[in-house]
Design a protein around this motif. Structure first.
Motif, mmCIF file in Angstrom:
data_model
loop_
_atom_site.group_PDB
_atom_site.id
_atom_site.type_symbol
_atom_site.label_atom_id
_atom_site.label_comp_id
_atom_site.label_asym_id
_atom_site.label_seq_id
_atom_site.Cartn_x
_atom_site.Cartn_y
_atom_site.Cartn_z
ATOM 1 N N CYS A 93 0.835 -1.189 0.000
ATOM 2 C CA CYS A 93 0.000 0.000 0.000
ATOM 3 C C CYS A 93 0.877 1.248 0.000
ATOM 4 O O CYS A 93 2.090 1.181 0.152
ATOM 5 C CB CYS A 93 -0.906 -0.001 1.222
ATOM 6 S SG CYS A 93 -1.877 -1.514 1.409
ATOM 7 N N TRP A 147 -3.536 -2.065 -1.519
ATOM 8 C CA TRP A 147 -3.452 -3.378 -2.157
ATOM 9 C C TRP A 147 -3.877 -4.373 -1.092
ATOM 10 O O TRP A 147 -3.222 -4.527 -0.066
ATOM 11 C CB TRP A 147 -2.027 -3.670 -2.642
ATOM 12 C CG TRP A 147 -1.921 -4.938 -3.410
ATOM 13 C CD1 TRP A 147 -2.189 -5.124 -4.736
ATOM 14 C CD2 TRP A 147 -1.483 -6.216 -2.911
ATOM 15 N NE1 TRP A 147 -1.959 -6.431 -5.088
ATOM 16 C CE2 TRP A 147 -1.529 -7.122 -3.992
ATOM 17 C CE3 TRP A 147 -1.073 -6.680 -1.658
ATOM 18 C CZ2 TRP A 147 -1.171 -8.466 -3.852
ATOM 19 C CZ3 TRP A 147 -0.729 -8.014 -1.513
ATOM 20 C CH2 TRP A 147 -0.774 -8.887 -2.609
ATOM 21 N N GLU A 188 -0.218 5.411 -6.412
ATOM 22 C CA GLU A 188 -1.205 4.422 -6.831
ATOM 23 C C GLU A 188 -0.564 3.164 -7.412
ATOM 24 O O GLU A 188 -1.174 2.096 -7.441
ATOM 25 C CB GLU A 188 -2.188 5.032 -7.836
ATOM 26 C CG GLU A 188 -3.436 4.201 -8.022
ATOM 27 C CD GLU A 188 -4.534 4.932 -8.772
ATOM 28 O OE1 GLU A 188 -5.700 4.523 -8.673
ATOM 29 O OE2 GLU A 188 -4.227 5.930 -9.467
ATOM 30 N N TYR A 189 0.688 3.280 -7.866
ATOM 31 C CA TYR A 189 1.401 2.097 -8.353
ATOM 32 C C TYR A 189 1.559 1.044 -7.258
ATOM 33 O O TYR A 189 1.831 -0.122 -7.539
ATOM 34 C CB TYR A 189 2.780 2.501 -8.896
ATOM 35 C CG TYR A 189 3.755 2.963 -7.846
ATOM 36 C CD1 TYR A 189 4.587 2.059 -7.207
ATOM 37 C CD2 TYR A 189 3.860 4.308 -7.480
ATOM 38 C CE1 TYR A 189 5.489 2.475 -6.226
ATOM 39 C CE2 TYR A 189 4.744 4.730 -6.515
ATOM 40 C CZ TYR A 189 5.561 3.815 -5.893
ATOM 41 O OH TYR A 189 6.456 4.213 -4.923
ATOM 42 N N SER A 228 -9.147 3.287 -1.730
ATOM 43 C CA SER A 228 -8.383 4.416 -1.209
ATOM 44 C C SER A 228 -9.242 5.203 -0.229
ATOM 45 O O SER A 228 -10.463 5.024 -0.159
ATOM 46 C CB SER A 228 -7.899 5.332 -2.347
ATOM 47 O OG SER A 228 -9.001 5.826 -3.098
ATOM 48 N N GLU A 250 -10.147 2.473 -8.034
ATOM 49 C CA GLU A 250 -9.053 3.393 -8.293
ATOM 50 C C GLU A 250 -9.288 4.752 -7.630
ATOM 51 O O GLU A 250 -10.419 5.138 -7.333
ATOM 52 C CB GLU A 250 -8.851 3.559 -9.798
ATOM 53 C CG GLU A 250 -8.406 2.261 -10.483
ATOM 54 C CD GLU A 250 -8.169 2.432 -11.974
ATOM 55 O OE1 GLU A 250 -8.145 3.590 -12.451
ATOM 56 O OE2 GLU A 250 -7.995 1.410 -12.665
ATOM 57 N N ILE A 251 -8.208 5.482 -7.430
ATOM 58 C CA ILE A 251 -8.267 6.750 -6.697
ATOM 59 C C ILE A 251 -9.152 7.769 -7.403
ATOM 60 O O ILE A 251 -9.723 8.651 -6.759
ATOM 61 C CB ILE A 251 -6.847 7.303 -6.473
ATOM 62 C CG1 ILE A 251 -6.070 6.376 -5.536
ATOM 63 C CG2 ILE A 251 -6.880 8.708 -5.896
ATOM 64 C CD1 ILE A 251 -4.627 6.757 -5.333
ATOM 65 N N THR A 273 -3.654 4.429 -0.319
ATOM 66 C CA THR A 273 -4.090 3.659 -1.473
ATOM 67 C C THR A 273 -3.745 2.209 -1.198
ATOM 68 O O THR A 273 -2.630 1.896 -0.762
ATOM 69 C CB THR A 273 -3.477 4.175 -2.791
ATOM 70 O OG1 THR A 273 -3.985 3.417 -3.884
ATOM 71 C CG2 THR A 273 -1.955 4.132 -2.779
ATOM 72 N N LYS A 280 -2.267 9.759 -5.212
ATOM 73 C CA LYS A 280 -2.331 9.477 -6.654
ATOM 74 C C LYS A 280 -0.948 9.100 -7.186
ATOM 75 O O LYS A 280 -0.825 8.239 -8.058
ATOM 76 C CB LYS A 280 -2.885 10.692 -7.401
ATOM 77 C CG LYS A 280 -4.394 10.852 -7.247
ATOM 78 C CD LYS A 280 -4.881 12.223 -7.666
ATOM 79 C CE LYS A 280 -4.752 12.485 -9.127
ATOM 80 N NZ LYS A 280 -5.335 13.792 -9.499
ATOM 81 N N LYS A 303 -2.548 -0.924 -15.072
ATOM 82 C CA LYS A 303 -3.004 -1.296 -13.731
ATOM 83 C C LYS A 303 -3.711 -2.649 -13.765
ATOM 84 O O LYS A 303 -4.933 -2.736 -13.603
ATOM 85 C CB LYS A 303 -3.940 -0.231 -13.173
ATOM 86 C CG LYS A 303 -3.310 1.136 -13.001
ATOM 87 C CD LYS A 303 -4.333 2.151 -12.505
ATOM 88 C CE LYS A 303 -3.712 3.533 -12.382
ATOM 89 N NZ LYS A 303 -4.730 4.540 -11.964
ATOM 90 N N TYR A 311 -4.292 -0.309 -5.935
ATOM 91 C CA TYR A 311 -5.443 0.501 -6.344
ATOM 92 C C TYR A 311 -6.742 -0.268 -6.154
ATOM 93 O O TYR A 311 -7.694 -0.118 -6.899
ATOM 94 C CB TYR A 311 -5.287 0.949 -7.808
ATOM 95 C CG TYR A 311 -4.569 -0.047 -8.694
ATOM 96 C CD1 TYR A 311 -5.243 -1.112 -9.278
ATOM 97 C CD2 TYR A 311 -3.198 0.067 -8.917
ATOM 98 C CE1 TYR A 311 -4.572 -2.025 -10.073
ATOM 99 C CE2 TYR A 311 -2.525 -0.849 -9.709
ATOM 100 C CZ TYR A 311 -3.222 -1.895 -10.292
ATOM 101 O OH TYR A 311 -2.553 -2.804 -11.072
ATOM 102 N N ASP A 312 -6.752 -1.114 -5.096
ATOM 103 C CA ASP A 312 -7.993 -1.819 -4.762
ATOM 104 C C ASP A 312 -9.007 -0.870 -4.129
ATOM 105 O O ASP A 312 -10.215 -1.040 -4.296
ATOM 106 C CB ASP A 312 -7.716 -2.970 -3.789
ATOM 107 C CG ASP A 312 -6.984 -4.119 -4.454
ATOM 108 O OD1 ASP A 312 -7.147 -4.279 -5.681
ATOM 109 O OD2 ASP A 312 -6.255 -4.857 -3.765
#
Length: 615
Positions: free
Chosen positions: A2, A91, A24-25, A31, A67-68, A89, A21, A604, A28-29
């Motif tokens: 995360c 995971w 986000e990599y 946020s 996603e954000i 964000t 943002k 993504k 992105y499950d």
């Protein structure tokens, strides 16, 4: 995996939103953002009542699944304002992706909100200590928020330490308490965390290269704490004594120039492969340049090399093994980091341990570094990110110059990692033969190879192949020797972003079981780039075509087939030793186009994250 971000200062909610943002990599499950405000409310926006959590303490949370951009839409509608905020964000590791499992998490009394990157391995045991507390989520993180309330002793920092002393696992925590609406409290163990301070702001972040608007930044060590305020930060050791840390600076890979006219980051980054290789080579194109970062004495005492990585980095290590063994006559072992950690075999002291990590934050790889250091081994990292966590763990570091890689599926970083090992092998050879010019000669050859990668000339054939394979349920890839390692990486790329089942095998191993799956619906990619073993691979191709398998051959040779194959992908004619740098580009493009045709987002892919910071 995360990402956490916190901001103290003007327009904190939007600053924090922009911060996550950039993270986000990492996942992105879902946020969320938490902030302090007595005046915030839903007003007429009742459709967001399930997304908003408002407490009498003045603390507020907005969460959303996905996603954000979905969270951003809600924030833009509700327009919250505050001078302090923390964001996350996610995971998902514990609990499915959902609003209620999203961070920030909160205590039952609403006095604490927490965001967390890491895993609390003993959270079920800790829950048992909180018999009368109602838990709202399925996450491990919520136990931290509830324990902060349960163990509160009147001093926030003391309470955080008391709770952290009970946690087993990893954490980077950003915490807001109602009694301190102007401070973010931070704790760190085994998960990356950096704090920064500017003239009128303070920041906490998972990634130094995602921080903005600060003048000074500090990487927090394990078992440390921090209090971040507007224009100030205090850092504490495990006993809560104030400590001074050296300032750090951003990596030169930090700048994200956006899509730059491309539809996705992945295709942009594939197109940047030639320049990435050229830039990497330019940094180490002479014997003296490499000697400055990897002294001759290290190579002179090295009898064995151990290469460790995960995923794509592991595949780069396999390519490195073949290059170094063939050229330098040094035994090279390659291990998957998550498996090496449980290997009881202790390498000999004259082993050079090399760790590959694009982000420099891969948790299993960093754990493996610490193991090798405990064994007394010399350690070298190959990474794309300066000031990443791995840099502070190893003895020596060499940087690929791929530039920032945003797409989750690695492309240009892999090619640059492979190019780096051609350079390292030339350096080892130069030392062994007392001929420094070998490095310069190798550098020139690598530049020629990079210039032979013509993306615009090959994209049409790759797009056509993608159209032909996109409806497949399962695909196989085969090769021998170094071609098998290319097949492994190509298979990973396809399955990562197309979600088509794809497996790679040594070509000679098909007949030991897997060939029973071949029929007239089965695509098989066969890599044939090494002259020494091309006849053997041709025999394996014949075994597949005899069973009506649809073979797509990837080769620079004009080959004679016993049976009709489905298609040939012709590679440029370069020295076959460098084919791993070229052949994989075709497969990266095929994976990209297949993903598009199936309606996926190649940047993504589902259930994945760019930086794997949990074990």
């Amino acid at each position: 995996m995360c990402g956490i971000y916190g901001f103290v200062g003007h327009n904190a909610v939007n600053e924090t939103l922009n911060g996550i943002k950039k993270l986000e990599y990492r996942g992105y499950d879902s946020s969320g953002i938490g902030f302090f405000s007595y005046t915030f409310g839903l007003k007429d926006n009742k459709e967001y009542k399930n997304n908003v959590f408002k407490f009498n303490s003045g603390l507020n949370i907005i969460k959303e699944k996905g996603e954000i951009s979905r969270l951003e839409h809600i924030v833009n509608q509700l327009k919250p304002t505050s001078d302090i905020a923390i964001g996350h964000t996610r995971w998902a590791t514990h609990g499915e992706p959902s609003i209620i499992n999203s961070h920030p998490h909160y205590s039952d009394n609403g006095n604490w909100i927490v965001v967390h990157n890491g895993i609390v391995e003993n959270y079920l045991d800790l829950k048992k200590e909180l018999n009368n507390v109602k838990f709202n989520s399925d996450t491990d993180t919520e136990v931290i928020a509830q324990m902060l309330s349960y163990n509160y002793d009147g001093d926030v920092l003391s309470t955080i330490k008391k709770v952290c002393d009970k946690l087993v696992g990893s954490y980077a925590l950003a915490i807001i308490n109602k009694k301190h609406p102007d401070s973010i409290f931070v704790a760190k163990l085994n998960s990356p965390c950096v704090v920064g301070v500017g003239k009128n702001c303070g920041v906490v972040c998972s990634d130094i290269n995602s921080i903005e608007k600060v003048d000074s930044m500090y990487m927090l060590p394990n078992y440390s704490y921090a209090v971040v305020g507007k224009g100030k930060v205090e850092i504490y050791d495990k006993d809560l004594n104030i400590i001074n840390l050296p300032k750090v600076v951003k990596s030169d890979t930090a700048e994200d120039k956006g899509f730059d006219g491309y539809k996705h980051y992945m295709i942009k980054e594939i197109n940047e492969i030639p320049q990435g290789i050229i830039n990497t080579v330019a940094s180490y194109n002479t014997f003296e340049k490499i000697k400055k970062v990897l002294p001759k004495k290290v190579i002179n005492r090295t009898r064995n090399i151990l290469i460790i990585g995960c995923g794509t980095a592991y595949h780069a290590g396999l390519i490195a093994k073949r290059i170094i063994e063939d050229r330098c006559n040094i035994k090279v072992d390659v291990e998957i980091a998550s498996e090496f950690r449980y290997n009881n075999f202790q390498p000999s002291h004259n082993t050079l341990a090399v760790f590959i990590s694009q982000s420099g934050e891969t948790a299993d790889t960093i754990k493996a570094v610490k193991m090798c250091k405990a064994y007394g081994l010399t350690t070298l990292a190959v990474t794309n990110v300066a000031n990443s966590s791995i840099v502070y763990e190893v003895d020596y570091c060499m940087y690929t110059r791929a530039g920032k890689e945003v797409a989750v599926a690695s492309t240009k970083a892999y090619n640059c990692q492979c190019a780096m090992f051609y350079l390292i092998s030339s350096y080892i050879k130069a030392i062994k033969t007392d001929n420094p010019d070998i490095v310069l000669e190798e550098s020139k050859r690598l530049i020629d190879v990079a210039n032979n990668i013509k993306i615009n000339r090959i994209k049409d054939v790759c797009n056509q192949v993608a159209e032909e394979i996109k409806d497949s349920k399962s695909i196989y890839m085969i090769g021998r020797n170094i071609d098998y390692y290319t097949a492994l990486e190509s298979s990973l790329k396809l399955k990562e972003i197309s979600y088509i089942h794809c497996e790679a095998y040594p070509a000679g191993e098909l007949k030991h079981g897997t060939i029973s799956l071949i029929d007239n619906n089965q695509f098989v990619f066969a890599f044939v780039t090494q002259d020494m073993i091309k006849e053997k691979t041709l025999s394996n191709i014949n075994e597949v075509t005899t069973r009506q398998g649809k073979v797509i051959v990837v080769s620079q040779f004009k080959l004679n087939y016993e049976n009709k194959i489905y298609k040939e992908i012709m590679l440029p004619k370069i020295d076959e030793k460098y084919m791993p740098l070229v052949s994989v580009v075709y497969m990266q493009l095929i994976a990209y186009y297949t993903s598009l045709k199936l309606g996926n987002n190649p940047d993504k892919p589902r259930s994945l994250a760019k930086s794997v910071t949990v074990e």
